[in-house]
Design an enzyme around this catalytic site. Structure first.
Site, PDB file in Angstrom:
ATOM      1  N   ARG A  33      56.629  29.446  41.375  1.00  0.00           N
ATOM      2  CA  ARG A  33      57.584  30.436  41.899  1.00  0.00           C
ATOM      3  C   ARG A  33      58.550  30.913  40.821  1.00  0.00           C
ATOM      4  O   ARG A  33      58.804  32.116  40.699  1.00  0.00           O
ATOM      5  CB  ARG A  33      58.357  29.874  43.089  1.00  0.00           C
ATOM      6  CG  ARG A  33      57.497  29.674  44.321  1.00  0.00           C
ATOM      7  CD  ARG A  33      58.259  28.994  45.424  1.00  0.00           C
ATOM      8  NE  ARG A  33      58.737  27.695  44.949  1.00  0.00           N
ATOM      9  CZ  ARG A  33      59.755  27.022  45.452  1.00  0.00           C
ATOM     10  NH1 ARG A  33      60.446  27.503  46.463  1.00  0.00           N
ATOM     11  NH2 ARG A  33      60.100  25.856  44.961  1.00  0.00           N
ATOM     12  N   ASN A  65      56.886  29.224  48.791  1.00  0.00           N
ATOM     13  CA  ASN A  65      55.870  28.230  49.114  1.00  0.00           C
ATOM     14  C   ASN A  65      55.589  28.269  50.608  1.00  0.00           C
ATOM     15  O   ASN A  65      56.488  28.517  51.412  1.00  0.00           O
ATOM     16  CB  ASN A  65      56.344  26.818  48.748  1.00  0.00           C
ATOM     17  CG  ASN A  65      56.294  26.548  47.270  1.00  0.00           C
ATOM     18  OD1 ASN A  65      55.602  27.222  46.517  1.00  0.00           O
ATOM     19  ND2 ASN A  65      57.035  25.538  46.833  1.00  0.00           N
TER      20      ASN A  65
END
Length: 94
Positions: free
Chosen positions: A21, A39
């Site tokens: 990320r 996520n």
């Protein structure tokens, strides 16, 4: 806004716990892409990329490689109408 595209992606593999990320956010900011990344509880990463066709394509190519330590097994993607997102952000897990 017709010169903008938006792609919604789901990335499967070893993509959590490897900085995916944060690297995605850094790459998006570098490419001038707006959107978000997060996520998913099932182990995938979900992201939306919005920007010029070339910038979004660059993000899709980057996702195929992923961050250091990640192993991308598959990417599902869907084109969507652009929404004019103002920035790129990391969102909470869902």
């Amino acid at each position: 806004m017709s010169d903008r595209v938006r792609v919604h992606v789901w990335i499967r593999g070893r993509v959590q716990g490897v900085g995916f990320r944060a690297h995605t956010e850094a790459m998006a900011l570098h490419a001038g892409v707006q959107g978000w990344v997060r996520n998913l509880r099932d182990g995938r990463v979900e992201a939306v990329f919005e920007g010029s066709p070339a910038a979004v394509e660059a993000m899709l190519r980057w996702c195929q490689q992923g961050s250091p330590g990640s192993v991308v097994e598959a990417i599902e993607q869907r084109s969507e109408p652009p929404e004019g997102l103002p920035t790129f952000e990391i969102r909470p897990t869902v």
